[in-house]
Motif scaffolding. Structure first.
Motif, PDB file in Angstrom:
ATOM      1  N   LYS A  60      11.093  37.995 -74.147  1.00  0.00           N
ATOM      2  CA  LYS A  60       9.944  37.106 -74.320  1.00  0.00           C
ATOM      3  C   LYS A  60       8.657  37.904 -74.553  1.00  0.00           C
ATOM      4  O   LYS A  60       7.573  37.350 -74.511  1.00  0.00           O
ATOM      5  CB  LYS A  60       9.780  36.231 -73.075  1.00  0.00           C
ATOM      6  N   HIS A  66      10.893  36.755 -79.046  1.00  0.00           N
ATOM      7  CA  HIS A  66      11.300  35.507 -78.405  1.00  0.00           C
ATOM      8  C   HIS A  66      12.096  34.647 -79.387  1.00  0.00           C
ATOM      9  O   HIS A  66      13.163  34.105 -79.038  1.00  0.00           O
ATOM     10  CB  HIS A  66      10.058  34.776 -77.881  1.00  0.00           C
ATOM     11  N   THR A  67      11.633  34.540 -80.606  1.00  0.00           N
ATOM     12  CA  THR A  67      12.340  33.786 -81.642  1.00  0.00           C
ATOM     13  C   THR A  67      13.689  34.425 -81.952  1.00  0.00           C
ATOM     14  O   THR A  67      14.703  33.723 -82.056  1.00  0.00           O
ATOM     15  CB  THR A  67      11.471  33.693 -82.917  1.00  0.00           C
ATOM     16  N   LYS A  70      16.200  33.679 -79.099  1.00  0.00           N
ATOM     17  CA  LYS A  70      16.743  32.323 -79.140  1.00  0.00           C
ATOM     18  C   LYS A  70      17.814  32.206 -80.227  1.00  0.00           C
ATOM     19  O   LYS A  70      18.860  31.590 -80.006  1.00  0.00           O
ATOM     20  CB  LYS A  70      15.622  31.305 -79.380  1.00  0.00           C
ATOM     21  N   TYR A  73      21.138  33.873 -79.029  1.00  0.00           N
ATOM     22  CA  TYR A  73      21.936  33.090 -78.087  1.00  0.00           C
ATOM     23  C   TYR A  73      22.465  31.795 -78.705  1.00  0.00           C
ATOM     24  O   TYR A  73      23.541  31.329 -78.322  1.00  0.00           O
ATOM     25  CB  TYR A  73      21.162  32.839 -76.798  1.00  0.00           C
ATOM     26  N   LYS A  74      21.750  31.220 -79.657  1.00  0.00           N
ATOM     27  CA  LYS A  74      22.288  30.058 -80.380  1.00  0.00           C
ATOM     28  C   LYS A  74      23.542  30.474 -81.143  1.00  0.00           C
ATOM     29  O   LYS A  74      24.499  29.707 -81.242  1.00  0.00           O
ATOM     30  CB  LYS A  74      21.246  29.490 -81.345  1.00  0.00           C
ATOM     31  N   LYS A  82      20.174  25.670 -74.391  1.00  0.00           N
ATOM     32  CA  LYS A  82      18.762  25.444 -74.091  1.00  0.00           C
ATOM     33  C   LYS A  82      18.205  26.735 -73.516  1.00  0.00           C
ATOM     34  O   LYS A  82      18.967  27.620 -73.114  1.00  0.00           O
ATOM     35  CB  LYS A  82      18.598  24.319 -73.068  1.00  0.00           C
ATOM     36  N   PHE A  83      16.895  26.801 -73.400  1.00  0.00           N
ATOM     37  CA  PHE A  83      16.254  27.994 -72.860  1.00  0.00           C
ATOM     38  C   PHE A  83      15.321  27.592 -71.731  1.00  0.00           C
ATOM     39  O   PHE A  83      14.537  26.654 -71.867  1.00  0.00           O
ATOM     40  CB  PHE A  83      15.506  28.744 -73.964  1.00  0.00           C
TER      41      PHE A  83
END
Length: 171
Positions: A60, A66-67, A70, A73-74, A82-83
């Motif tokens: 983060k 951060h992007t 995400k 993990y997607k 979700k985060f």
């Protein structure tokens, strides 16, 4: 606050550590996490759960990282991920089971008597074969989902059911 029957993954940030060549300790924790995540993706594990990811602070650090985190993990957990928006410590009471690889936050969950499962390929002398700590570990990806199922559907009074594991709290 009553825990919901939900699952939280606690990141050790291994993909980013390798990318940036940071903090690569000698006891294989980074590679263990990558093996866990690659296995989850390949075997399509945990698709029946909504998995929330508690990102590591390094994930983060900037908006760009951060992007990227995400998206990473997607790619592992699918669109049902979700985060968690707050600090990982604040998540303990919100999730029935926390899991991941060798990351300190999971040891802190255990210390606080929260259901926790650590993917861990045993080191030479840790844990000892007869240690109660082995109850928190799995080194078998094919059994990961069934172990999580058992933890999620235990009665809410986990310390009573697993009394022998939390000896510290029973003194």
């Amino acid at each position: 606050k009553k825990k919901r029957k939900k699952l939280c993954y606690y990141s050790h940030c291994s993909w980013l550590r390798i990318l940036k060549n940071q903090n690569l300790p000698n006891f294989n924790d980074v590679l263990m996490e990558l093996k866990l995540l690659e296995g989850i993706k390949k075997m399509k594990l945990l698709r029946k759960y909504q998995v929330t990811v508690c990102l590591h602070p390094k994930e983060k650090a900037t908006k760009k990282i951060h992007t990227q985190s995400k998206e990473y993990y997607k790619n592992i957990f699918g669109n049902n991920v979700k985060f968690y928006k707050d600090t990982s410590y604040n998540s303990f009471n919100e999730y029935e089971v926390g899991f991941g690889s060798l990351t300190s936050i999971l040891f802190e969950r255990i210390q606080c008597a929260h259901k926790t499962l650590i993917f861990f390929e045993k080191l030479t002398s840790f844990p000892l074969p007869n240690s109660k700590f082995n109850n928190f570990l799995t080194d078998n990806l094919s059994k990961l989902e069934s172990r999580i199922d058992k933890l999620i559907f235990l009665d809410d009074d986990y310390m009573k059911i697993e009394n022998s594991i939390y000896t510290y709290f029973n003194k």
